[in-house]
Design an enzyme around this catalytic site. Structure first.
Site, PDB file in Angstrom:
ATOM      1  N   LYS A  24      33.185  43.832  30.564  1.00 17.29           N
ATOM      2  CA  LYS A  24      32.897  43.465  31.673  1.00 17.29           C
ATOM      3  C   LYS A  24      33.159  43.184  32.893  1.00 17.29           C
ATOM      4  CE  LYS A  24      37.273  40.760  31.482  1.00 17.29           C
ATOM      5  NZ  LYS A  24      37.770  40.756  32.654  1.00 17.29           N
ATOM      6  N   ASN A  25      34.405  44.068  33.104  1.00 18.40           N
ATOM      7  CA  ASN A  25      34.633  44.761  34.663  1.00 18.40           C
ATOM      8  C   ASN A  25      33.706  45.397  35.477  1.00 18.40           C
ATOM      9  OD1 ASN A  25      37.115  42.645  34.192  1.00 18.40           O
ATOM     10  ND2 ASN A  25      39.024  44.343  33.375  1.00 18.40           N
ATOM     11  N   ARG A  28      38.790  33.974  37.975  1.00 22.21           N
ATOM     12  CA  ARG A  28      39.604  35.133  39.113  1.00 22.21           C
ATOM     13  C   ARG A  28      38.522  36.166  39.990  1.00 22.21           C
ATOM     14  NH1 ARG A  28      44.498  36.809  40.542  1.00 22.21           N
ATOM     15  NH2 ARG A  28      43.841  38.808  41.399  1.00 22.21           N
ATOM     16  N   CYS A  37      47.523  33.225  37.589  1.00 28.60           N
ATOM     17  CA  CYS A  37      47.403  34.068  36.420  1.00 28.60           C
ATOM     18  C   CYS A  37      48.251  34.096  34.895  1.00 28.60           C
ATOM     19  CB  CYS A  37      46.416  34.840  36.785  1.00 28.60           C
ATOM     20  SG  CYS A  37      45.375  36.059  35.081  1.00 28.60           S
ATOM     21  N   ASP A  62      45.416  47.003  29.801  1.00 24.54           N
ATOM     22  CA  ASP A  62      44.539  46.124  29.259  1.00 24.54           C
ATOM     23  C   ASP A  62      44.864  46.922  27.877  1.00 24.54           C
ATOM     24  OD1 ASP A  62      43.549  44.903  31.825  1.00 24.54           O
ATOM     25  OD2 ASP A  62      42.009  46.127  31.539  1.00 24.54           O
TER      26      ASP A  62
HETATM   27  N1  EPU Z   1      47.943  43.258  43.137  1.00 20.99           N
HETATM   28  C1  EPU Z   1      48.963  42.143  44.639  1.00 20.99           C
HETATM   29  N2  EPU Z   1      48.863  42.334  45.875  1.00 20.99           N
HETATM   30  C2  EPU Z   1      47.401  42.461  45.769  1.00 20.99           C
HETATM   31  C3  EPU Z   1      46.678  43.082  44.809  1.00 20.99           C
HETATM   32  C4  EPU Z   1      47.062  43.578  43.782  1.00 20.99           C
HETATM   33  O1  EPU Z   1      50.832  42.219  44.249  1.00 20.99           O
HETATM   34  O2  EPU Z   1      46.443  42.236  46.708  1.00 20.99           O
HETATM   35  C5  EPU Z   1      49.213  43.116  42.271  1.00 20.99           C
HETATM   36  C6  EPU Z   1      48.998  42.904  40.926  1.00 20.99           C
HETATM   37  O3  EPU Z   1      48.556  41.804  40.908  1.00 20.99           O
HETATM   38  C7  EPU Z   1      48.870  44.310  39.226  1.00 20.99           C
HETATM   39  C8  EPU Z   1      48.528  44.719  40.361  1.00 20.99           C
HETATM   40  O4  EPU Z   1      49.086  44.694  42.349  1.00 20.99           O
HETATM   41  O5  EPU Z   1      50.280  43.735  39.553  1.00 20.99           O
HETATM   42  C9  EPU Z   1      47.133  45.632  40.251  1.00 20.99           C
HETATM   43  O6  EPU Z   1      46.261  44.679  40.374  1.00 20.99           O
HETATM   44  P1  EPU Z   1      44.507  45.283  40.586  1.00 20.99           P
HETATM   45  O7  EPU Z   1      44.865  44.786  41.942  1.00 20.99           O
HETATM   46  O8  EPU Z   1      44.222  46.639  40.149  1.00 20.99           O
HETATM   47  O9  EPU Z   1      44.301  44.804  39.720  1.00 20.99           O
HETATM   48  P2  EPU Z   1      43.236  43.708  39.731  1.00 20.99           P
HETATM   49  O10 EPU Z   1      42.309  44.324  40.136  1.00 20.99           O
HETATM   50  O11 EPU Z   1      43.177  42.331  39.751  1.00 20.99           O
HETATM   51  C10 EPU Z   1      41.325  44.937  37.265  1.00 20.99           C
HETATM   52  C11 EPU Z   1      40.521  43.714  36.133  1.00 20.99           C
HETATM   53  C12 EPU Z   1      42.240  44.191  35.256  1.00 20.99           C
HETATM   54  C13 EPU Z   1      42.381  45.328  35.132  1.00 20.99           C
HETATM   55  C14 EPU Z   1      43.193  45.881  36.573  1.00 20.99           C
HETATM   56  C15 EPU Z   1      44.154  47.257  36.110  1.00 20.99           C
HETATM   57  C16 EPU Z   1      38.760  43.228  37.125  1.00 20.99           C
HETATM   58  C17 EPU Z   1      37.810  41.506  36.476  1.00 20.99           C
HETATM   59  N3  EPU Z   1      40.170  43.102  35.824  1.00 20.99           N
HETATM   60  O12 EPU Z   1      42.499  43.571  37.777  1.00 20.99           O
HETATM   61  O13 EPU Z   1      41.756  43.419  33.916  1.00 20.99           O
HETATM   62  O14 EPU Z   1      44.239  44.768  33.774  1.00 20.99           O
HETATM   63  O15 EPU Z   1      41.953  46.478  37.299  1.00 20.99           O
HETATM   64  O16 EPU Z   1      42.700  47.994  35.783  1.00 20.99           O
HETATM   65  O17 EPU Z   1      38.190  44.107  37.406  1.00 20.99           O
HETATM   66  C18 EPU Z   1      41.001  42.122  31.620  1.00 20.99           C
HETATM   67  O18 EPU Z   1      40.165  43.100  31.507  1.00 20.99           O
HETATM   68  O19 EPU Z   1      41.355  42.076  30.971  1.00 20.99           O
HETATM   69  C19 EPU Z   1      41.442  42.559  33.069  1.00 20.99           C
HETATM   70  C20 EPU Z   1      43.452  41.983  33.856  1.00 20.99           C
END
Ligand code: EPU
Length: 441
Positions: free
Chosen positions: A23-24, A94, A118, A309
């Protein structure tokens, strides 16, 4: 609308699982395809709700996207006519904020709703916005409309260091870097293998992206064009979901195709728990029950650590362990929505306080000093699970609840199937093939 599962649990599951595409990776390759010229053919794209919603969204902007075969998607950005992402979609998917990159590429400015808020935490995009600004992009947030107005004044250039790594943040800034006429450097990047797959895809289309250990450099790239179809990697979250479920059920499963380096930390911890793990061939693994499950404590962390995850599914295996285990969630601040639901089935899980030195470093979300966080649970195994009515609050918790119902005796109802199906392709069919009794109602 049918949005629940009726599950009759308590069976030992056996068989084979062919993994769907990740998915990601699917979501990001679809978004990035809008920066390419001509048709982009993507293979192994899972037909999951998140992908289907994203396809609707890009079509609403004027792009073409059509499945040619079961998992082959053809995208063409030629008809893009709008640079404003509808709030209805923005709130649903998202990753819609990642459309900033292709919309800037085509229009020089765009309007994208704030994706914040979220079910697995606040999930702000502050670090990502700071990154855009550091690269010379103008970003204005209108708190009345909830929209970001993003504009290119001059070609992006320069460097940005993430204070804490962000997976989608790394990907978005890298895509912004494709518009540079010089160089964009991003430091302290996330290292998830899904990002490597996106880089592989972009470079195959002509991008000049260099990834070193903690840094990505994007140099001036030509107009992207993909000559051949790109096949995205398998979903490692799916592997973890089925492997933990089957071993917890006392069963035996072969799963593939998967590269070992995508799941190293998972394989290690499965072996520690006493699960049978066998490499059948280069890309296929067998997971099986071979005696009592041992309790193993985990804490989540970005790649190469134990992925956030995976932890709800780890909890499912630990329900069957012979003793107590602890899960410490460090990446998101609200990933335990499944705890109360699992306790309805007779699980014994409670939140515990552990001493955390320097929480601002330990936690990847923005830690606030005065806030109380419940980031750690203790699971008392082995459990005797009975049926219940369960409610899914988020995707990964949803998979854990459906799996727990498959381990419980009697008939359970799991509400919120469409949330689970945001990320799992053919869940009912795959469970059915393993001998599990599940149907949509
Ligand atoms: N964060 C901030 N500010 C930012 C960016 C992130 O506070 O500007 C925080 C987030 O809230 C979180 C942490 O930093 O607490 C890490 O977040 P990250 O940005 O790495 O996660 P993401 O990019 O939002 C993706 C995947 C997630 C997966 C995480 C970790 C996608 C669409 N989502 O999320 O997947 O858990 O990376 O690998 O790629 C899922 O598939 O169910 C899922 C949630």
């Amino acid at each position: 609308m049918t949005d629940s599962y009726l599950i009759s649990g308590g069976k030992s599951l056996k068989g084979e699982i062919i993994l769907s595409g990740a998915k990601n990776v699917a979501l990001k390759t679809i978004i990035a395809a809008l920066m390419f010229k001509g048709d982009v053919v993507l293979k192994n794209i899972p037909r999951i709700n998140d992908v289907l919603d994203l396809i609707e969204l890009i079509k609403s902007l004027g792009a073409k996207a059509e499945f040619k075969e079961k998992n082959t998607l053809v995208i063409n950005s030629g008809g893009l006519k709008s640079n404003r992402v509808d709030l209805q979609y923005g709130s649903k998917i998202r990753v819609s904020f990642m459309l900033i990159a292709p919309l800037l590429h085509h229009f020089g400015e765009c309007f994208v709703p704030n994706p914040g808020g979220c079910r697995i935490g606040a999930r702000p995009i502050d670090r990502i916005v700071n990154g855009l600004i550091a690269l010379g992009i103008k970003v204005n947030y209108d708190s009345k409309t909830g929209y970001y107005h993003v504009k290119i004044i001059k070609k992006p250039k320069g460097n940005y260091r993430f204070e804490k790594p962000s997976h989608t943040g790394t990907e978005l800034l890298m895509m912004i870097g494709l518009m540079t006429d010089g160089k964009v450097e991003i430091d302290n990047i996330a290292n998830e293998p899904e990002i490597d797959d996106l880089i592989l895809y972009l470079n195959a289309a002509g991008a000049n992206i260099l990834e070193e250990k903690n840094k990505i450099t994007v140099s001036k790239s030509p107009q992207l064009k993909l000559k051949e179809a790109f096949t995205i990697m398998s979903d490692r979250n799916e592997l973890v979901t089925y492997a933990t479920l089957v071993v917890a059920s006392g069963g035996d499963v072969t799963i593939g195709p998967i590269n070992e380096n995508l799941i190293t930390s998972f394989l290690e911890i499965m072996k520690k728990a006493g699960a049978g793990v066998e490499e059948i061939s280069n890309f296929k693994y067998r997971f099986f029950y071979q005696g009592k499950i041992k309790p193993v404590d985990i804490e989540t962390s970005p790649h190469p650590g134990f992925m956030t995850d995976w932890q709800p599914n780890w909890a499912i295996l630990m329900l069957m362990a012979n003793g107590s285990s602890v899960i410490h969630e460090r990446v998101f601040e609200n990933r335990f929505s499944y705890v109360e639901e699992l306790n309805k089935l007779g699980a014994k899980i409670n939140f515990i306080d552990i001493k955390v030195e320097n929480p601002e470093f330990v936690y990847h979300f923005n830690h606030e000093k005065d806030k109380t966080y419940q980031q750690t649970i203790k699971i008392k195994g082995p459990s005797e699970l009975h049926n219940a009515v369960l409610n899914i609050a988020d995707l990964r918790a949803g998979a854990a609840l459906a799996c727990a119902a498959l381990l419980a005796t009697g008939e359970s109802i799991v509400n919120g199937a469409s949330i689970l199906e945001r990320g799992y392709e053919n869940f009912v069919e795959k469970i059915g093939k393993l001998g599990g009794e599940i149907k949509k109602i």
